[in-house]
Motif scaffolding. Structure first.
Motif, PDB file in Angstrom:
ATOM      1  N   VAL A  86     -28.972 -78.895 -60.718  1.00  0.00           N
ATOM      2  CA  VAL A  86     -29.141 -79.158 -59.289  1.00  0.00           C
ATOM      3  C   VAL A  86     -29.495 -77.832 -58.627  1.00  0.00           C
ATOM      4  O   VAL A  86     -28.683 -76.905 -58.590  1.00  0.00           O
ATOM      5  CB  VAL A  86     -27.859 -79.740 -58.683  1.00  0.00           C
ATOM      6  CG1 VAL A  86     -28.042 -79.963 -57.177  1.00  0.00           C
ATOM      7  CG2 VAL A  86     -27.485 -81.049 -59.370  1.00  0.00           C
ATOM      8  N   LEU A  87     -30.708 -77.732 -58.088  1.00  0.00           N
ATOM      9  CA  LEU A  87     -31.149 -76.505 -57.434  1.00  0.00           C
ATOM     10  C   LEU A  87     -30.721 -76.477 -55.967  1.00  0.00           C
ATOM     11  O   LEU A  87     -30.264 -75.451 -55.465  1.00  0.00           O
ATOM     12  CB  LEU A  87     -32.673 -76.383 -57.528  1.00  0.00           C
ATOM     13  CG  LEU A  87     -33.264 -76.363 -58.944  1.00  0.00           C
ATOM     14  CD1 LEU A  87     -34.781 -76.328 -58.882  1.00  0.00           C
ATOM     15  CD2 LEU A  87     -32.727 -75.180 -59.731  1.00  0.00           C
ATOM     16  N   GLU A  88     -30.881 -77.612 -55.312  1.00  0.00           N
ATOM     17  CA  GLU A  88     -30.494 -77.723 -53.909  1.00  0.00           C
ATOM     18  C   GLU A  88     -29.963 -79.132 -53.675  1.00  0.00           C
ATOM     19  O   GLU A  88     -30.436 -80.091 -54.294  1.00  0.00           O
ATOM     20  CB  GLU A  88     -31.687 -77.477 -52.978  1.00  0.00           C
ATOM     21  CG  GLU A  88     -32.348 -76.126 -53.114  1.00  0.00           C
ATOM     22  CD  GLU A  88     -33.608 -76.022 -52.271  1.00  0.00           C
ATOM     23  OE1 GLU A  88     -33.833 -76.923 -51.419  1.00  0.00           O
ATOM     24  OE2 GLU A  88     -34.382 -75.067 -52.470  1.00  0.00           O
ATOM     25  N   VAL A  89     -29.017 -79.282 -52.750  1.00  0.00           N
ATOM     26  CA  VAL A  89     -28.520 -80.603 -52.384  1.00  0.00           C
ATOM     27  C   VAL A  89     -27.928 -80.532 -50.987  1.00  0.00           C
ATOM     28  O   VAL A  89     -27.300 -79.532 -50.610  1.00  0.00           O
ATOM     29  CB  VAL A  89     -27.477 -81.117 -53.405  1.00  0.00           C
ATOM     30  CG1 VAL A  89     -26.237 -80.231 -53.429  1.00  0.00           C
ATOM     31  CG2 VAL A  89     -27.108 -82.563 -53.136  1.00  0.00           C
ATOM     32  N   SER A  90     -28.146 -81.576 -50.194  1.00  0.00           N
ATOM     33  CA  SER A  90     -27.598 -81.600 -48.839  1.00  0.00           C
ATOM     34  C   SER A  90     -26.111 -81.916 -48.883  1.00  0.00           C
ATOM     35  O   SER A  90     -25.600 -82.523 -49.829  1.00  0.00           O
ATOM     36  CB  SER A  90     -28.339 -82.629 -47.987  1.00  0.00           C
ATOM     37  OG  SER A  90     -28.271 -83.919 -48.581  1.00  0.00           O
ATOM     38  N   ASP A  91     -25.402 -81.504 -47.866  1.00  0.00           N
ATOM     39  CA  ASP A  91     -23.954 -81.721 -47.809  1.00  0.00           C
ATOM     40  C   ASP A  91     -23.653 -83.214 -47.660  1.00  0.00           C
ATOM     41  O   ASP A  91     -24.251 -83.902 -46.826  1.00  0.00           O
ATOM     42  CB  ASP A  91     -23.355 -80.948 -46.632  1.00  0.00           C
ATOM     43  CG  ASP A  91     -21.847 -80.815 -46.750  1.00  0.00           C
ATOM     44  OD1 ASP A  91     -21.344 -80.807 -47.892  1.00  0.00           O
ATOM     45  OD2 ASP A  91     -21.176 -80.725 -45.709  1.00  0.00           O
ATOM     46  N   GLY A  92     -22.738 -83.708 -48.483  1.00  0.00           N
ATOM     47  CA  GLY A  92     -22.373 -85.121 -48.421  1.00  0.00           C
ATOM     48  C   GLY A  92     -23.381 -86.052 -49.067  1.00  0.00           C
ATOM     49  O   GLY A  92     -23.379 -87.265 -48.799  1.00  0.00           O
ATOM     50  N   ALA A  93     -24.246 -85.514 -49.920  1.00  0.00           N
ATOM     51  CA  ALA A  93     -25.200 -86.377 -50.628  1.00  0.00           C
ATOM     52  C   ALA A  93     -24.442 -87.368 -51.516  1.00  0.00           C
ATOM     53  O   ALA A  93     -23.417 -87.030 -52.112  1.00  0.00           O
ATOM     54  CB  ALA A  93     -26.143 -85.533 -51.474  1.00  0.00           C
ATOM     55  N   ILE A  94     -24.946 -88.594 -51.584  1.00  0.00           N
ATOM     56  CA  ILE A  94     -24.287 -89.644 -52.366  1.00  0.00           C
ATOM     57  C   ILE A  94     -25.254 -90.135 -53.441  1.00  0.00           C
ATOM     58  O   ILE A  94     -26.403 -90.496 -53.153  1.00  0.00           O
ATOM     59  CB  ILE A  94     -23.840 -90.822 -51.481  1.00  0.00           C
ATOM     60  CG1 ILE A  94     -22.895 -90.334 -50.371  1.00  0.00           C
ATOM     61  CG2 ILE A  94     -23.156 -91.892 -52.319  1.00  0.00           C
ATOM     62  CD1 ILE A  94     -22.487 -91.428 -49.401  1.00  0.00           C
ATOM     63  N   TRP A  95     -24.778 -90.136 -54.674  1.00  0.00           N
ATOM     64  CA  TRP A  95     -25.576 -90.543 -55.820  1.00  0.00           C
ATOM     65  C   TRP A  95     -24.954 -91.772 -56.487  1.00  0.00           C
ATOM     66  O   TRP A  95     -23.744 -91.965 -56.441  1.00  0.00           O
ATOM     67  CB  TRP A  95     -25.623 -89.443 -56.873  1.00  0.00           C
ATOM     68  CG  TRP A  95     -25.951 -88.070 -56.409  1.00  0.00           C
ATOM     69  CD1 TRP A  95     -25.137 -87.208 -55.733  1.00  0.00           C
ATOM     70  CD2 TRP A  95     -27.180 -87.371 -56.613  1.00  0.00           C
ATOM     71  NE1 TRP A  95     -25.773 -86.021 -55.490  1.00  0.00           N
ATOM     72  CE2 TRP A  95     -27.042 -86.084 -56.028  1.00  0.00           C
ATOM     73  CE3 TRP A  95     -28.389 -87.690 -57.242  1.00  0.00           C
ATOM     74  CZ2 TRP A  95     -28.052 -85.134 -56.042  1.00  0.00           C
ATOM     75  CZ3 TRP A  95     -29.397 -86.746 -57.259  1.00  0.00           C
ATOM     76  CH2 TRP A  95     -29.228 -85.495 -56.661  1.00  0.00           C
ATOM     77  N   LEU A  96     -25.791 -92.565 -57.150  1.00  0.00           N
ATOM     78  CA  LEU A  96     -25.330 -93.600 -58.067  1.00  0.00           C
ATOM     79  C   LEU A  96     -25.852 -93.217 -59.444  1.00  0.00           C
ATOM     80  O   LEU A  96     -27.062 -93.102 -59.649  1.00  0.00           O
ATOM     81  CB  LEU A  96     -25.858 -94.978 -57.671  1.00  0.00           C
ATOM     82  CG  LEU A  96     -25.272 -96.178 -58.430  1.00  0.00           C
ATOM     83  CD1 LEU A  96     -23.797 -96.351 -58.103  1.00  0.00           C
ATOM     84  CD2 LEU A  96     -26.027 -97.447 -58.097  1.00  0.00           C
ATOM     85  N   ALA A  97     -24.953 -92.984 -60.396  1.00  0.00           N
ATOM     86  CA  ALA A  97     -25.337 -92.571 -61.745  1.00  0.00           C
ATOM     87  C   ALA A  97     -24.999 -93.690 -62.731  1.00  0.00           C
ATOM     88  O   ALA A  97     -23.862 -94.166 -62.767  1.00  0.00           O
ATOM     89  CB  ALA A  97     -24.619 -91.286 -62.145  1.00  0.00           C
ATOM     90  N   VAL A  98     -25.991 -94.110 -63.496  1.00  0.00           N
ATOM     91  CA  VAL A  98     -25.826 -95.170 -64.492  1.00  0.00           C
ATOM     92  C   VAL A  98     -26.067 -94.564 -65.867  1.00  0.00           C
ATOM     93  O   VAL A  98     -27.165 -94.087 -66.163  1.00  0.00           O
ATOM     94  CB  VAL A  98     -26.813 -96.329 -64.241  1.00  0.00           C
ATOM     95  CG1 VAL A  98     -26.587 -97.442 -65.254  1.00  0.00           C
ATOM     96  CG2 VAL A  98     -26.670 -96.862 -62.820  1.00  0.00           C
ATOM     97  N   HIS A  99     -25.035 -94.543 -66.704  1.00  0.00           N
ATOM     98  CA  HIS A  99     -25.121 -93.970 -68.044  1.00  0.00           C
ATOM     99  C   HIS A  99     -25.217 -95.111 -69.059  1.00  0.00           C
ATOM    100  O   HIS A  99     -24.366 -96.001 -69.078  1.00  0.00           O
ATOM    101  CB  HIS A  99     -23.896 -93.110 -68.355  1.00  0.00           C
ATOM    102  CG  HIS A  99     -23.651 -92.043 -67.335  1.00  0.00           C
ATOM    103  ND1 HIS A  99     -24.354 -90.864 -67.299  1.00  0.00           N
ATOM    104  CD2 HIS A  99     -22.794 -91.992 -66.282  1.00  0.00           C
ATOM    105  CE1 HIS A  99     -23.935 -90.121 -66.295  1.00  0.00           C
ATOM    106  NE2 HIS A  99     -22.987 -90.790 -65.653  1.00  0.00           N
ATOM    107  N   ILE A 100     -26.241 -95.066 -69.918  1.00  0.00           N
ATOM    108  CA  ILE A 100     -26.492 -96.139 -70.877  1.00  0.00           C
ATOM    109  C   ILE A 100     -26.423 -95.570 -72.283  1.00  0.00           C
ATOM    110  O   ILE A 100     -27.076 -94.585 -72.600  1.00  0.00           O
ATOM    111  CB  ILE A 100     -27.871 -96.775 -70.661  1.00  0.00           C
ATOM    112  CG1 ILE A 100     -28.102 -97.051 -69.179  1.00  0.00           C
ATOM    113  CG2 ILE A 100     -28.018 -98.042 -71.467  1.00  0.00           C
ATOM    114  CD1 ILE A 100     -29.541 -97.323 -68.858  1.00  0.00           C
TER     115      ILE A 100
END
Length: 395
Positions: A86-100
């Motif tokens: 992660v080079l840059e990210v805004s504060d409070g960013a929300i992700w959904l991560a799906v691991h298969i």
């Protein structure tokens, strides 16, 4: 399945990242991640394939040396063991991560991507997790076997035929093993490999949104544990049901004994239950197909035994007598599946007889091939393409 509002705000901890599990099962985990600029320049490398969907905020990632900028609603696929930072990210960013994972990751990508793409950012305001979307399709398919009108299953053999079924407004599709074998130049009876079948299934799922049930013939193995693994591999792809038959082909096709097949079916069902896999198991009995002398009595006997062993449905190909169909539905409570035959009663009569599923087998494919052969012959004999465009519907 509980619905989670994945946009609920929860401040990142001092470390800059909060992981919140949403769902976990063998081969599939889903989590929500809330992050802040404090995680910038943190390198990751997941042991499983991963889909990452940025629900809210902005970010910039380095994935194997490539810089990728993401905004709300963007998603990307990151193969297993691929270094990403992660080079840059805004504060409070929300992700959904799906691991298969679980050995089926490459093909499960197609189903995962299709479900993620269906959700715009606005629709994501209140959604269930990815697994809930699959389970909803599974439950809908099960319900189709309980409706008053029989489920008319469109049997398909490739992505194009699956798309044609969807355009024709069918409720569900199923593979025809004989049609797929013929399309690939094989005789019927497990001559193609399971890997080849999976490739065709992957293309169908990628091209069509209808629930798909797959004919696995005798399971592509004589080992119940291996058959269960094949079924799990199909479930991981998004398949909602399978057909499994009680006959095998060596020199000739012959029925397995009731005891042997029930023992296999019970073991398969136990393995699937341990893996939380509940896809629809439609058992095909070949009593009528093989012309057994006491076909009706043996079908009822096998149907009752298969129900006790864990079957969800009973498929009896080549049955066409209204009296025989009525006798089976009266004796066996499993949803009865019949197949296209020249003497099969019309659909309204089948409904009155208690049939719950009607399939096409290989007959539609065979008819399409006859028409194609006729067209090829006409082009060659007339030395003209006139026949191609007569009565053609283009556009």
């Amino acid at each position: 399945m509980q619905i989670k509002n994945i946009f609920d705000h929860s401040s990142p901890p001092p470390t800059g990242e909060r992981f919140e599990p949403l769902h976990s099962q063998p081969g599939l985990t889903i989590e929500r991640i809330i992050s802040s600029p404090r995680i910038a320049h943190t390198e990751y490398s997941q042991p499983q394939d991963e889909w990452v969907l940025l629900l809210q905020g902005e970010a910039k990632l380095d994935v194997a040396g490539e810089t990728i900028a993401l905004q709300s609603g963007d998603y990307l696929f990151i193969p297993a063991l691929t270094p990403h930072t992660v080079l840059e990210v805004s504060d409070g960013a929300i992700w959904l991560a799906v691991h298969i994972g679980g050995g089926y990751s490459v093909n499960a990508q197609l189903q995962t991507k299709k479900i993620l793409v269906q959700f715009s950012v606005g629709a994501l305001r209140s959604i269930s997790v990815l697994y809930a979307a699959y389970m909803e399709m599974q439950m809908n398919f099960d319900t189709l076997h309980q409706q008053a009108t029989p489920l008319l299953l469109c049997n398909v053999w490739d992505a194009a035929s699956a798309q044609a079924a969807q355009r024709a407004n069918y409720q569900a599709i199923g593979t025809s093993s004989a049609a797929i074998a013929a399309m690939l130049g094989y005789p019927d009876g497990e001559a193609l490999t399971f890997a080849e079948l999976c490739y065709i299934v992957d293309r169908m799922i990628a091209a069509c949104d209808l629930p798909l049930t797959v004919d696995i013939e005798a399971g592509y193995s004589r080992n119940p544990a291996q058959i269960a693994e094949h079924i799990l591999a199909l479930a991981a792809r998004g398949v909602v049901g399978i057909n499994l038959e009680d006959s095998i082909v060596s020199d000739q096709r012959h029925l397995l004994s009731i005891d042997e097949f029930c023992a296999n079916l019970s073991q398969i069902r136990r393995i699937l239950q341990l893996k939380n896999c509940s896809l629809f198991i439609n058992i095909r009995t070949d009593t009528f197909l093989l012309g057994k002398k006491q076909a009706l009595q043996e079908t009822i006997q096998r149907g009752l035994a298969y129900q006790a062993a864990g079957a969800d449905g009973l498929f009896v190909p080549c049955i066409s007598s209204a009296a025989d169909i009525a006798a089976i539905t009266a004796a066996v409570s499993l949803p009865l599946n019949v197949m296209c035959m020249p003497e099969l009663p019309d659909f309204a009569t089948l409904q009155a007889l208690g049939v719950k599923r009607i399939s096409m087998g290989n007959f539609v494919f065979a008819q399409a091939q006859q028409q194609l052969s006729h067209l090829f012959s006409q082009i060659n004999s007339t030395q003209s393409f006139t026949q191609v465009f007569e009565n053609a519907h283009c556009g």
